[in-house]
Enzyme design. Sequence first.
Site, PDB file in Angstrom:
ATOM      1  N   SER A  62       9.314 -10.155  -2.296  1.00 21.99           N
ATOM      2  CA  SER A  62       9.332  -9.052  -1.339  1.00 21.99           C
ATOM      3  C   SER A  62       9.118  -9.481   0.104  1.00 21.99           C
ATOM      4  CB  SER A  62       8.270  -8.030  -1.728  1.00 21.99           C
ATOM      5  OG  SER A  62       6.994  -8.641  -1.790  1.00 21.99           O
ATOM      6  N   HIS A  90      12.431  -5.541  -5.853  1.00 19.51           N
ATOM      7  CA  HIS A  90      13.373  -5.861  -4.772  1.00 19.51           C
ATOM      8  C   HIS A  90      14.687  -6.437  -5.276  1.00 19.51           C
ATOM      9  CE1 HIS A  90      10.775  -4.986  -1.345  1.00 19.51           C
ATOM     10  NE2 HIS A  90       9.798  -5.290  -2.191  1.00 19.51           N
ATOM     11  N   LYS A 122      12.555   1.957  -3.938  1.00 21.22           N
ATOM     12  CA  LYS A 122      13.230   1.166  -2.891  1.00 21.22           C
ATOM     13  C   LYS A 122      14.722   1.494  -2.916  1.00 21.22           C
ATOM     14  CE  LYS A 122       9.411  -2.022  -3.205  1.00 21.22           C
ATOM     15  NZ  LYS A 122       8.561  -1.325  -2.227  1.00 21.22           N
TER      16      LYS A 122
HETATM   17  C1  LIG Z   1       7.154  -6.462  -5.937  1.00 26.44           C
HETATM   18  C2  LIG Z   1       6.662  -5.050  -5.903  1.00 26.44           C
HETATM   19  N1  LIG Z   1       6.188  -4.497  -7.029  1.00 26.44           N
HETATM   20  C3  LIG Z   1       5.730  -3.232  -7.047  1.00 26.44           C
HETATM   21  C4  LIG Z   1       5.727  -2.463  -5.913  1.00 26.44           C
HETATM   22  C5  LIG Z   1       5.151  -1.068  -5.997  1.00 26.44           C
HETATM   23  O1  LIG Z   1       6.139  -0.128  -5.897  1.00 26.44           O
HETATM   24  P1  LIG Z   1       5.773   1.406  -5.669  1.00 26.44           P
HETATM   25  O2  LIG Z   1       5.365   1.515  -4.239  1.00 26.44           O
HETATM   26  O3  LIG Z   1       7.012   2.147  -5.966  1.00 26.44           O
HETATM   27  O4  LIG Z   1       4.648   1.740  -6.601  1.00 26.44           O
HETATM   28  C6  LIG Z   1       6.196  -2.985  -4.713  1.00 26.44           C
HETATM   29  C7  LIG Z   1       6.143  -2.172  -3.491  1.00 26.44           C
HETATM   30  O5  LIG Z   1       6.026  -2.619  -2.404  1.00 26.44           O
HETATM   31  C8  LIG Z   1       6.675  -4.317  -4.702  1.00 26.44           C
HETATM   32  O6  LIG Z   1       7.125  -4.881  -3.576  1.00 26.44           O
END
Ligand SMILES: Cc1ncc(COP(=O)(O)O)c(C=O)c1O
Length: 281
Positions: A62, A90, A122
């Site tokens: 990310s 991502h 996302k």
């Molecule tokens: C790699 C990763 N996993 C999980 C999440 C969590 O996603 P959510 O905000 O939809 O709970 C994110 C969010 O930034 C992320 O970048």
Amino acid sequence: MNEEDLILHDALAHNSIIQGAILSKAKRKPFKHNDMGHLENELQKLRQKFRRVLIVVEGVYSMDGDICKLPELINLKEKYNAILMVDEAHSIGTIGKNGRGVTSYFGVDPKSVDILMGTLSKSLNSCGGYIAGSKDFITYLRYNSPGFIFSVGMTPANAAAALASLTLCETGDALFQKLTDNHTYFLEGLKKLGVNTGESYDTPVIPLITGNSEKALEFSEVLFRNGINAMPIVYPAVKENEARLRFFISAAHTKEELQITLETIKENLSILIDNRIASKL
Ligand SMILES: Cc1ncc(COP(=O)(O)O)c(C=O)c1O
């Protein structure tokens, strides 16, 4: 996973992975980012000492925009009888055929990954997430996950938004060509300017590493004043000397917008040149 188990995760894994590992009470150990040699060393040393070992990585990282080494991870998890989980937050909607993610990018059978997890928040324009795995595993989660059992489900509107996005992905070949053209053009443009884009390749997540938080904040502010939204990522999300701006390139960006952004970055390069980072320019 519990006290008898070990979670080996990439050193750059998202905070949600770390928090999940802590909650599980399993032992937790990071391995060097995308370093399969280091992961194998840890598996060699530790596999026999634990009941189960879970390896957790991200499809696309990310903060860095690079991709996990999925074929090697699958070999390792099979060799050491470990479980592999990939967080596709991502990578879903960004890489692979029609955005099907990292298994499609590498042309491997999705079933060779034990747990594929992603967010709808996302590329899929909604809120909530998904977990894909074997039928037994999903049944286990359905009846044993407090956050699922004791909390309200997704709203119909969120489900519909995610479904509409997935439908668009499946039918929108041209969108993915445009996305690839856009992020390739932007990354090459940044490289021509000589700025530090770290390990990013083949993905729409493109960092511009400024090397300190102040410069990241200042540069982000200058871009914002010029109508460009690239958020600064500062310590503790990344190490202080790896502070950065993060660009998310989309299929909706026009070539002109990307060009203007590259020109604006070029005009303001002097902000980046200071004691610590001049050597990178
Ligand atoms: C790699 C990763 N996993 C999980 C999440 C969590 O996603 P959510 O905000 O939809 O709970 C994110 C969010 O930034 C992320 O970048």
